[in-house]
Design a protein around this motif. Structure first.
Motif, PDB file in Angstrom:
ATOM      1  N   LYS A  47       0.638  -1.214  -0.121  1.00 38.31           N
ATOM      2  CA  LYS A  47       0.080   0.119  -0.016  1.00 38.31           C
ATOM      3  C   LYS A  47       0.901   1.151   0.115  1.00 38.31           C
ATOM      4  CE  LYS A  47      -2.119  -1.761   3.442  1.00 38.31           C
ATOM      5  NZ  LYS A  47      -1.834  -3.348   3.337  1.00 38.31           N
ATOM      6  N   ARG A  48       2.128   1.207   0.357  1.00 41.83           N
ATOM      7  CA  ARG A  48       3.227   2.073   0.511  1.00 41.83           C
ATOM      8  C   ARG A  48       2.688   3.378   1.136  1.00 41.83           C
ATOM      9  NH1 ARG A  48       6.448  -1.213  -1.701  1.00 41.83           N
ATOM     10  NH2 ARG A  48       6.371  -1.374  -4.201  1.00 41.83           N
ATOM     11  N   ILE A  49       2.195   3.000   2.399  1.00 43.85           N
ATOM     12  CA  ILE A  49       1.619   3.907   3.611  1.00 43.85           C
ATOM     13  C   ILE A  49       2.733   4.921   3.898  1.00 43.85           C
ATOM     14  CG2 ILE A  49       0.666   4.089   6.044  1.00 43.85           C
ATOM     15  CD1 ILE A  49      -1.446   3.193   3.909  1.00 43.85           C
ATOM     16  N   ARG A  50       3.934   4.293   4.099  1.00 42.58           N
ATOM     17  CA  ARG A  50       4.903   4.999   4.710  1.00 42.58           C
ATOM     18  C   ARG A  50       5.472   6.096   3.764  1.00 42.58           C
ATOM     19  NH1 ARG A  50       4.149   0.376   6.082  1.00 42.58           N
ATOM     20  NH2 ARG A  50       3.868  -0.349   8.016  1.00 42.58           N
ATOM     21  N   PRO A  51       5.591   5.842   2.533  1.00 46.92           N
ATOM     22  CA  PRO A  51       6.023   7.085   1.374  1.00 46.92           C
ATOM     23  C   PRO A  51       4.664   8.104   1.385  1.00 46.92           C
ATOM     24  CG  PRO A  51       6.191   4.874   0.397  1.00 46.92           C
ATOM     25  CD  PRO A  51       5.774   4.570   1.760  1.00 46.92           C
ATOM     26  N   LEU A  52       3.767   7.673   1.287  1.00 41.41           N
ATOM     27  CA  LEU A  52       2.721   8.476   1.287  1.00 41.41           C
ATOM     28  C   LEU A  52       2.454   9.227   2.664  1.00 41.41           C
ATOM     29  CD1 LEU A  52      -0.224   5.787  -0.202  1.00 41.41           C
ATOM     30  CD2 LEU A  52       0.877   8.039  -1.572  1.00 41.41           C
ATOM     31  N   LEU A  53       2.947   8.725   3.743  1.00 38.40           N
ATOM     32  CA  LEU A  53       2.830   9.648   4.859  1.00 38.40           C
ATOM     33  C   LEU A  53       3.964  10.395   4.676  1.00 38.40           C
ATOM     34  CD1 LEU A  53       2.121   7.040   7.609  1.00 38.40           C
ATOM     35  CD2 LEU A  53       0.915   8.988   7.196  1.00 38.40           C
ATOM     36  N   VAL A  54       5.170  10.351   4.199  1.00 36.99           N
ATOM     37  CA  VAL A  54       6.192  11.302   3.860  1.00 36.99           C
ATOM     38  C   VAL A  54       5.736  12.574   3.372  1.00 36.99           C
ATOM     39  CG1 VAL A  54       8.508  11.640   3.006  1.00 36.99           C
ATOM     40  CG2 VAL A  54       8.141   9.705   4.110  1.00 36.99           C
ATOM     41  N   LEU A  55       4.955  12.160   2.240  1.00 32.65           N
ATOM     42  CA  LEU A  55       4.400  13.237   1.088  1.00 32.65           C
ATOM     43  C   LEU A  55       3.373  13.918   1.681  1.00 32.65           C
ATOM     44  CD1 LEU A  55       4.318  11.132  -2.402  1.00 32.65           C
ATOM     45  CD2 LEU A  55       6.100  12.448  -1.466  1.00 32.65           C
ATOM     46  N   ALA A  56       2.634  13.313   2.363  1.00 31.24           N
ATOM     47  CA  ALA A  56       1.118  13.924   3.128  1.00 31.24           C
ATOM     48  C   ALA A  56       1.784  14.761   4.075  1.00 31.24           C
ATOM     49  CB  ALA A  56       0.398  13.053   3.373  1.00 31.24           C
ATOM     50  N   ALA A  57       2.699  14.488   4.984  1.00 24.55           N
ATOM     51  CA  ALA A  57       2.926  15.307   5.968  1.00 24.55           C
ATOM     52  C   ALA A  57       3.923  16.663   5.308  1.00 24.55           C
ATOM     53  CB  ALA A  57       4.152  14.768   6.886  1.00 24.55           C
ATOM     54  N   ALA A  58       4.819  16.458   3.995  1.00 27.28           N
ATOM     55  CA  ALA A  58       5.379  17.576   3.804  1.00 27.28           C
ATOM     56  C   ALA A  58       4.236  18.349   3.100  1.00 27.28           C
ATOM     57  CB  ALA A  58       6.134  17.258   2.655  1.00 27.28           C
ATOM     58  N   LYS A  59       3.222  17.827   2.364  1.00 23.82           N
ATOM     59  CA  LYS A  59       2.073  18.678   1.879  1.00 23.82           C
ATOM     60  C   LYS A  59       1.327  19.496   3.125  1.00 23.82           C
ATOM     61  CE  LYS A  59      -2.574  18.026  -0.314  1.00 23.82           C
ATOM     62  NZ  LYS A  59      -2.393  19.407  -1.255  1.00 23.82           N
ATOM     63  N   ALA A  60       1.144  18.855   4.088  1.00 17.07           N
ATOM     64  CA  ALA A  60       0.630  19.480   5.486  1.00 17.07           C
ATOM     65  C   ALA A  60       1.219  20.589   5.778  1.00 17.07           C
ATOM     66  CB  ALA A  60       0.270  18.526   6.491  1.00 17.07           C
ATOM     67  N   CYS A  61       2.538  20.509   5.586  1.00 23.01           N
ATOM     68  CA  CYS A  61       3.514  21.638   6.062  1.00 23.01           C
ATOM     69  C   CYS A  61       3.784  22.878   5.178  1.00 23.01           C
ATOM     70  CB  CYS A  61       4.853  21.104   6.783  1.00 23.01           C
ATOM     71  SG  CYS A  61       4.922  20.270   7.996  1.00 23.01           S
ATOM     72  N   GLY A  62       2.889  22.667   3.970  1.00 27.86           N
ATOM     73  CA  GLY A  62       2.890  23.623   2.976  1.00 27.86           C
ATOM     74  C   GLY A  62       3.712  23.870   1.695  1.00 27.86           C
ATOM     75  N   ILE A  63       4.438  22.696   1.351  1.00 28.92           N
ATOM     76  CA  ILE A  63       5.253  22.531   0.401  1.00 28.92           C
ATOM     77  C   ILE A  63       4.807  21.939  -0.954  1.00 28.92           C
ATOM     78  CG2 ILE A  63       7.055  22.787   1.912  1.00 28.92           C
ATOM     79  CD1 ILE A  63       8.177  20.057   0.847  1.00 28.92           C
ATOM     80  N   ASP A  64       5.202  21.899  -1.957  1.00 28.49           N
ATOM     81  CA  ASP A  64       4.925  21.136  -3.372  1.00 28.49           C
ATOM     82  C   ASP A  64       5.593  19.781  -3.250  1.00 28.49           C
ATOM     83  OD1 ASP A  64       4.288  20.077  -5.588  1.00 28.49           O
ATOM     84  OD2 ASP A  64       5.126  21.780  -6.918  1.00 28.49           O
ATOM     85  N   VAL A  65       4.954  18.904  -3.057  1.00 22.65           N
ATOM     86  CA  VAL A  65       5.573  17.552  -2.642  1.00 22.65           C
ATOM     87  C   VAL A  65       6.111  16.786  -4.075  1.00 22.65           C
ATOM     88  CG1 VAL A  65       4.244  17.226  -0.735  1.00 22.65           C
ATOM     89  CG2 VAL A  65       3.325  16.273  -2.899  1.00 22.65           C
ATOM     90  N   LEU A  66       5.878  17.465  -4.988  1.00 22.80           N
ATOM     91  CA  LEU A  66       6.525  17.072  -6.307  1.00 22.80           C
ATOM     92  C   LEU A  66       7.997  17.252  -6.440  1.00 22.80           C
ATOM     93  CD1 LEU A  66       3.653  17.587  -8.781  1.00 22.80           C
ATOM     94  CD2 LEU A  66       4.118  15.564  -7.964  1.00 22.80           C
ATOM     95  N   GLY A  67       8.664  17.620  -5.237  1.00 25.02           N
ATOM     96  CA  GLY A  67      10.120  17.571  -5.402  1.00 25.02           C
ATOM     97  C   GLY A  67      10.693  16.332  -5.175  1.00 25.02           C
ATOM     98  N   SER A  68      11.828  16.184  -5.525  1.00 25.04           N
ATOM     99  CA  SER A  68      12.588  14.773  -5.862  1.00 25.04           C
ATOM    100  C   SER A  68      13.222  14.597  -4.499  1.00 25.04           C
ATOM    101  CB  SER A  68      13.776  14.957  -6.858  1.00 25.04           C
ATOM    102  OG  SER A  68      14.562  15.919  -6.409  1.00 25.04           O
TER     103      SER A  68
END
Length: 291
Positions: A47-68
């Motif tokens: 399900k890739r819950i952990r990388p999705l959490l990384v991205l969602a946490a970054a998004k919650a803090c207001g950044i564009d999560v499409l960064g490498s």
């Protein structure tokens, strides 16, 4: 899964899978079977819950999560997770034949190759981080979460608990490390990459601690209520191995109530985040999966 989370997964999961595959080491002559075993265990679904959490946490803090660099953090934690599953399934550990509906690594290859594939995935996680601009900030929390103060000590406590009578506090202590540590560090890494402040980090830590425990409780519930096909691994394995679980200690109904209470705690912790809706949706998914 809510439409919001479904859209987030549709947007980011293909990129996660691409980064996971591309970051695998190239085989050295004579080591092709090792890389095949790493690839088999890493890319056989999940399900890739952990990388999705990384991205969602970054998004919650207001950044564009499409960064490498955000994806690199997600890749690293998923590599650690994949290694842990390979080793968990080994005969000396849980002795499982199925993972995600497929033969486990030591069944598909052999026990020695499985051990080495897990070892190599762990090293590859830190190799990925070494190429990140946030290397120093990310390596320490991931190493702590993966090692003798995190996931590995949780595994050790779990093995020692077979045929033992644990109370609820002891069980929670075990799973805070075995399951919760990697979930917590996933959220932490996303926050670090996004430059979160101290208040945001503390709020996200509360969120992650709640969903980490809720994740394990729901796993214990599904081990009782779901079938082998749905689980992708042997149903009833915990009971068969005489392992203590939240269901065995609390009963099914009380375990469900505790999971819901933790879900409420997690969502309350997200109050400071206008962009925390994906994290809230992941919390819902963790507790509602299988229902």
């Amino acid at each position: 899964m809510t439409p919001l989370l479904s859209d987030f997964v549709t947007q980011h999961l293909p990129l996660i899978e691409e980064h996971l595959s591309q970051a695998l080491p190239s085989p050295v002559s004579g080591g092709e079977r090792l890389i095949d075993a790493m690839r088999y265990s890493l890319l056989n679904g999940g399900k890739r819950i952990r990388p999705l959490l990384v991205l969602a946490a970054a998004k919650a803090c207001g950044i564009d999560v499409l960064g490498s660099k955000v994806y690199s953090a997600g890749v690293a934690v998923e590599y650690i997770h994949a290694y842990s599953l390979i080793h968990d399934d080994l005969p000396a550990m849980d002795d499982d034949d199925l993972r995600r509906g497929q033969p486990t690594c030591h069944i598909a290859f052999d026990e020695a190759t499985a051990i080495l594939a897990g070892d190599a995935l762990q090293c590859a996680a830190f190799e990925v981080l070494s190429e990140s601009v946030d290397t120093l900030a990310l390596v320490a929390p991931l190493a702590k979460a993966a090692g003798a103060r995190g996931m590995v000590v949780g595994q050790a406590i779990d093995l020692a608990a077979v045929d033992q009578a644990l109370d609820l506090q002891q069980l929670s202590h075990m799973h805070k490390h075995k399951t919760g540590a990697l979930i917590e560090v996933s959220v932490q890494m996303g926050a670090i990459v996004s430059g979160a402040n101290r208040v945001q980090l503390k709020a996200l830590q509360r969120y992650a601690a709640a969903i980490g425990l809720a994740f394990q409780i729901q796993d214990d519930i599904l081990d009782v209520t779901a079938d082998t096909h749905t689980l992708g691994k042997q149903q009833g394995a915990d009971a068969a191995n005489n392992k203590p679980t939240y269901v065995s200690l609390l009963g099914l109904d009380e375990a469900k109530r505790k999971a819901q209470h933790l879900l409420s705690e997690a969502k309350t912790a997200l109050a400071p985040f206008p962009n925390g809706e994906v994290l809230a949706a992941i919390a819902d998914y963790i507790v509602e999966r299988g229902n």
